[in-house]
Design a protein around this motif. Structure first.
Motif, PDB file in Angstrom:
ATOM      1  N   GLN A  96      82.155  -4.012  13.029  1.00  0.00           N
ATOM      2  CA  GLN A  96      82.340  -5.402  12.784  1.00  0.00           C
ATOM      3  C   GLN A  96      83.852  -6.158  13.537  1.00  0.00           C
ATOM      4  N   SER A  97      84.548  -5.421  13.243  1.00  0.00           N
ATOM      5  CA  SER A  97      85.803  -6.396  13.890  1.00  0.00           C
ATOM      6  C   SER A  97      86.048  -6.400  14.962  1.00  0.00           C
ATOM      7  N   TRP A  98      85.771  -5.600  15.664  1.00  0.00           N
ATOM      8  CA  TRP A  98      86.192  -5.255  17.180  1.00  0.00           C
ATOM      9  C   TRP A  98      85.088  -6.252  17.871  1.00  0.00           C
ATOM     10  N   ILE A  99      84.573  -6.712  17.756  1.00  0.00           N
ATOM     11  CA  ILE A  99      82.676  -7.084  18.064  1.00  0.00           C
ATOM     12  C   ILE A  99      83.555  -8.047  17.706  1.00  0.00           C
ATOM     13  N   GLY A 100      84.193  -8.500  16.599  1.00  0.00           N
ATOM     14  CA  GLY A 100      84.858 -10.125  16.396  1.00  0.00           C
ATOM     15  C   GLY A 100      85.950 -10.383  17.307  1.00  0.00           C
ATOM     16  N   MET A 101      86.486  -9.509  17.057  1.00  0.00           N
ATOM     17  CA  MET A 101      88.152  -9.976  17.850  1.00  0.00           C
ATOM     18  C   MET A 101      88.135  -9.800  19.536  1.00  0.00           C
ATOM     19  N   ILE A 102      86.414  -9.177  20.010  1.00  0.00           N
ATOM     20  CA  ILE A 102      86.612  -9.168  21.596  1.00  0.00           C
ATOM     21  C   ILE A 102      86.123 -10.512  21.273  1.00  0.00           C
ATOM     22  N   LEU A 248      72.636 -22.989  13.036  1.00  0.00           N
ATOM     23  CA  LEU A 248      73.419 -21.432  12.654  1.00  0.00           C
ATOM     24  C   LEU A 248      73.667 -20.330  13.694  1.00  0.00           C
ATOM     25  N   GLY A 249      73.683 -21.278  14.840  1.00  0.00           N
ATOM     26  CA  GLY A 249      74.664 -20.781  15.907  1.00  0.00           C
ATOM     27  C   GLY A 249      76.160 -21.757  15.727  1.00  0.00           C
ATOM     28  N   GLN A 250      76.165 -23.171  15.609  1.00  0.00           N
ATOM     29  CA  GLN A 250      77.051 -24.170  15.353  1.00  0.00           C
ATOM     30  C   GLN A 250      77.560 -23.762  14.228  1.00  0.00           C
ATOM     31  N   ALA A 251      76.990 -22.955  12.633  1.00  0.00           N
ATOM     32  CA  ALA A 251      77.907 -22.823  11.807  1.00  0.00           C
ATOM     33  C   ALA A 251      78.320 -22.013  11.868  1.00  0.00           C
ATOM     34  N   PHE A 252      78.351 -21.056  13.165  1.00  0.00           N
ATOM     35  CA  PHE A 252      78.801 -19.684  13.880  1.00  0.00           C
ATOM     36  C   PHE A 252      80.308 -20.275  13.856  1.00  0.00           C
ATOM     37  N   PHE A 253      79.686 -20.314  15.467  1.00  0.00           N
ATOM     38  CA  PHE A 253      80.810 -21.264  16.173  1.00  0.00           C
ATOM     39  C   PHE A 253      81.795 -21.985  15.768  1.00  0.00           C
ATOM     40  N   SER A 254      81.273 -22.526  14.893  1.00  0.00           N
ATOM     41  CA  SER A 254      82.730 -24.282  14.152  1.00  0.00           C
ATOM     42  C   SER A 254      83.044 -23.557  12.759  1.00  0.00           C
ATOM     43  N   ILE A 255      82.575 -23.130  12.391  1.00  0.00           N
ATOM     44  CA  ILE A 255      83.891 -21.780  10.874  1.00  0.00           C
ATOM     45  C   ILE A 255      84.469 -21.471  11.637  1.00  0.00           C
ATOM     46  N   GLY A 256      83.787 -20.064  12.780  1.00  0.00           N
ATOM     47  CA  GLY A 256      84.473 -19.447  13.074  1.00  0.00           C
ATOM     48  C   GLY A 256      84.386 -17.670  12.895  1.00  0.00           C
ATOM     49  N   LEU A 257      82.737 -17.938  12.090  1.00  0.00           N
ATOM     50  CA  LEU A 257      82.496 -16.930  10.777  1.00  0.00           C
ATOM     51  C   LEU A 257      81.951 -15.547  12.633  1.00  0.00           C
ATOM     52  N   GLY A 258      82.238 -14.463  12.361  1.00  0.00           N
ATOM     53  CA  GLY A 258      81.707 -13.466  12.957  1.00  0.00           C
ATOM     54  C   GLY A 258      82.640 -13.534  14.111  1.00  0.00           C
ATOM     55  N   SER A 259      83.734 -13.564  14.773  1.00  0.00           N
ATOM     56  CA  SER A 259      85.493 -13.389  14.981  1.00  0.00           C
ATOM     57  C   SER A 259      86.135 -13.107  15.388  1.00  0.00           C
ATOM     58  N   ALA A 260      86.591 -12.707  13.739  1.00  0.00           N
ATOM     59  CA  ALA A 260      87.639 -11.401  13.135  1.00  0.00           C
ATOM     60  C   ALA A 260      88.765 -13.047  13.046  1.00  0.00           C
ATOM     61  N   LEU A 261      88.613 -13.829  13.220  1.00  0.00           N
ATOM     62  CA  LEU A 261      89.678 -14.829  12.308  1.00  0.00           C
ATOM     63  C   LEU A 261      90.227 -14.805  11.055  1.00  0.00           C
TER      64      LEU A 261
END
Length: 497
Positions: A96-102, A248-261
Motif C-alpha cells: 500500500q505504501s509502495w504504491i502510494g509513494m510511487i 471520490l477521485g477529487q477527495a483522494f487527490f485533494s486530501i492526498g489520500l493513498g499517496s503515503a504523504l
C-alpha cells in the motif's frame, strides 16, 4: 543538520503539524482541479457528493494513514512493515505504501510542470501590473489584468506558453529547486518553517479574493451554481456513476489520500496530539478551501459571461479573461496566482518528503542534500518530458511541431488511456493509483491491525466514535473505493466507447 527527518523527529507544536498537514492537502487540487471538476459535474450536485465522500470515506482513511504513520514512526513503507510484523502478518502489506509513494513521486513529476504554469502567470500578470503602476502611479493598481490587450491575446497566453518549451522547463526547474531546497532543510528548518509562513498568507489571500468576488462578481449565480443542488443533475450522475467517481477521485487527490504523504507526516506527530481532532481539522480545512475557491472563482466567471465548465483551462484561460474584464483585475489576478503558487509548494514538499524519508531510512543518513536532491533531479528530468508532451503538435502558424514526446501515447491503444500523451496519462494513472492504495490502506487498518492496537493508536475519546470509525474503515470504505475503481476502469470506458 537541523530538523532532519531521522526517526525520533517531531513537529515542534500541534499548530505546526496542522499547518503542514493542511498545506499538504490544500494544493492545486483545490484551486485548479476542484473548480473545474465541479463545473463539469453540475456544480452543487458534485459538491454534495464530494462532501459526503470526504466525511464517510476520506476522513476514516485519513485517520488510518495518520495512525499508521504515528504508530510506526518511520517512512510510510517502514511504518506498515513495523505494524505488520507486530501483528504477526506478512510485510507484503507494505505494498500500500509502495504504491502510494510511487504515486506521490509520479504526481510530483507533472504537478511541478503545472505549478510552473502558475509561476508563469504570476510573472506575466505581475509584470503587467508593474507597468501599469509605472505609467499611472498608484492609480495603476486599479488596472484590469493585461490591460490594453485583446481577449484573443489573453486567451492565447496559455497556448504561447505551451508553444515555448524552454520557458515551461525553466519555470518547472525553478519550482523543483524551491521544493528540493525546502525539503533538504528537514522538518523543522525547512518544511515547518515554510508552512508556518505560507499557510497563514494563503488563507489571508483566499479570504481577500472571496470578498472581491462577492463584490465584483455575480455572487448570487456563483453561490447557486456551486451550492445549489439540482437533483436532475445529481440523479443522472449517480445513475451512470460519473459524479460519484469524480467526487471520490477529487477527495483522494485533494486530501492526498493513498499517496503515503499523510502516513509520512503522521510519523512526526507526538503521541499526546489528538489524532481524530487533527484529522477532522485537516479534512474540514481542505474541503472548505475547495468550496471557498469555487466561491471566489465562479462569481467572477459568471459576471464576465464565461463558461464555468471549461475544464482544465478554467484556471489558465477562463480566469485570466475574467480578471481582464474587471477593475483591479491585475491586482487580484496576481493575488490569485500567488495563492496558487503557495498552495502548490506546500503540497509539493509533502510529495517529495514521502520518498526522501524512505531513502534517508535506507541509507541511515541525515544528509538530505543527496536524498532530496537526487530524487528532485529525477523529478525534474521526467518533468521535462511531461512539459514536452504538452507542446502542441501544430504550431500557432500551422507549422508542424511533432516530436516523439508530444505524439507518444503510453497505453494509448487502451480505452482507459486512449489519446493521452505522457502528462495526461500520468495524471489519469494516479487517479487510479491513489484509490488502489487507499483500498489497501482501509483493509490493512480495518482487518490486519488489531482492534486493541487501533484503539490505542488513534486515541478516540469515545468508544462509540471508535466503533463508528471501525465500521466505516472495515466495510464502507473498502467497498465504496472498490466500486469506484471498477466503475472508473471498466464501466466508464465501456460507456464512453
Amino acid at each position: 543538520m537541523q530538523g532532519t527527518a531521522g526517526e525520533g523527529s517531531h513537529w515542534s507544536s500541534k499548530a505546526a503539524f496542522i499547518m503542514a498537514a493542511v498545506g499538504s492537502a490544500v494544493g492545486l487540487g483545490n484551486l485548479w482541479r476542484f473548480p473545474y471538476v465541479a463545473g463539469e459535474n453540475g456544480g452543487g450536485a458534485f459538491v454534495l457528493l464530494y462532501v459526503i465522500c470526504v466525511a464517510v470515506i476520506g476522513l476514516p482513511v485519513l485517520v488510518a494513514e495518520l495512525f499508521i504513520g504515528r504508530r510506526g514512526g518511520m517512512s510510510a513503507v517502514g511504518s506498515v512493515v513495523k505494524l505488520a510484523k507486530a501483528e504477526g502478518r506478512s510485510t507484503f502489506w507494505a505494498a500500500q505504501s509502495w504504491i502510494g509513494m510511487i504515486g506521490a513521486f509520479i504526481i510530483l513529476t507533472f504537478y511541478s510542470v503545472i505549478a510552473g504554469w502558475v509561476l508563469a502567470y504570476v510573472i506575466m500578470i505581475g509584470g503587467d501590473l508593474i507597468n501599469s503602476i509605472a505609467q499611472s502611479g498608484i492609480g495603476g493598481l486599479a488596472a484590469t489584468a493585461f490591460e490594453g490587450q485583446t481577449s484573443d491575446e489573453v486567451a492565447a497566453k496559455l497556448g504561447n506558453l505551451l508553444n515555448d518549451p524552454t520557458r515551461m522547463i525553466t519555470y518547472h526547474a525553478i519550482f523543483v529547486i524551491l521544493t528540493v531546497g525546502i525539503v533538504m532543510r528537514g522538518i523543522k528548518g525547512g518544511i515547518e518553517a515554510a508552512v508556518m509562513f505560507l499557510m497563514p498568507a494563503f488563507f489571508v489571500l483566499l479570504i481577500v479574493l472571496l470578498g472581491f468576488a462577492m463584490i465584483e462578481g455575480d455572487a448570487g449565480r456563483g453561490i447557486d451554481f456551486l451550492l445549489g443542488v439540482r437533483f436532475d443533475d445529481l440523479w443522472v450522475g449517480v445513475k451512470n456513476g460519473s459524479v460519484i467517481s469524480a467526487a471520490l477521485g477529487q477527495a483522494f487527490f485533494s486530501i492526498g489520500l493513498g499517496s503515503a504523504l499523510m502516513a509520512t507526516y503522521g510519523a512526526y506527530m507526538r503521541e499526546e496530539q489528538d489524532l481524530p481532532r487533527s484529522s477532522r481539522l485537516v479534512a474540514i480545512a481542505d474541503t472548505g478551501v475547495g468550496i471557498i475557491a469555487g466561491l471566489a472563482i465562479f462569481p467572477i466567471v459568471f459576471a464576465m459571461g464565461l463558461d464555468a465548465g471549461s475544464g482544465p483551462t478554467l484556471m489558465f484561460q477562463t480566469l485570466p479573461l475574467a480578471f481582464q474584464g474587471i477593475p483591479f483585475g491585475g491586482l487580484f489576478g496576481l493575488m490569485f496566482f500567488i495563492l496558487g503558487f503557495f498552495a502548490a509548494i506546500t503540497s509539493s514538499i509533502a510529495l517529495l518528503e514521502t520518498s526522501t524519508k524512505w531513502v534517508d531510512e535506507q541509507t541511515k543518513s541525515d544528509h538530505r542534500f543527496l536524498s532530496a536532491g537526487g530524487i528532485g533531479l529525477v523529478v525534474f528530468i521526467i518533468g521535462v518530458f511531461n512539459a514536452l508532451s504538452q507542446v502542441p503538435a501544430v504550431g500557432p502558424n500551422g507549422e508542424d511541431q511533432s516530436t516523439f514526446w508530444n505524439t507518444w501515447q503510453p497505453l494509448g491503444e487502451t480505452t482507459l488511456f486512449k489519446g493521452m500523451v505522457l502528462l495526461d496519462f500520468l495524471s489519469a494513472a494516479t487517479d487510479l493509483i491513489l484509490p488502489i492504495a487507499g483500498f489497501i490502506t482501509a483493509v490493512f487498518a480495518g482487518w490486519i491491525v488489531s482492534t486493541a492496537t487501533a484503539r490505542e493508536a488513534i486515541g478516540f475519546k469515545s468508544e462509540l466514535w471508535f466503533q463508528r470509525w471501525r465500521f466505516l474503515i472495515r466495510y464502507i470504505c473498502p467497498v465504496s473505493i472498490l466500486l469506484v475503481i471498477v466503475y472508473s476502469t471498466i464501466l466508464a470506458p465501456m460507456l464512453g466507447s
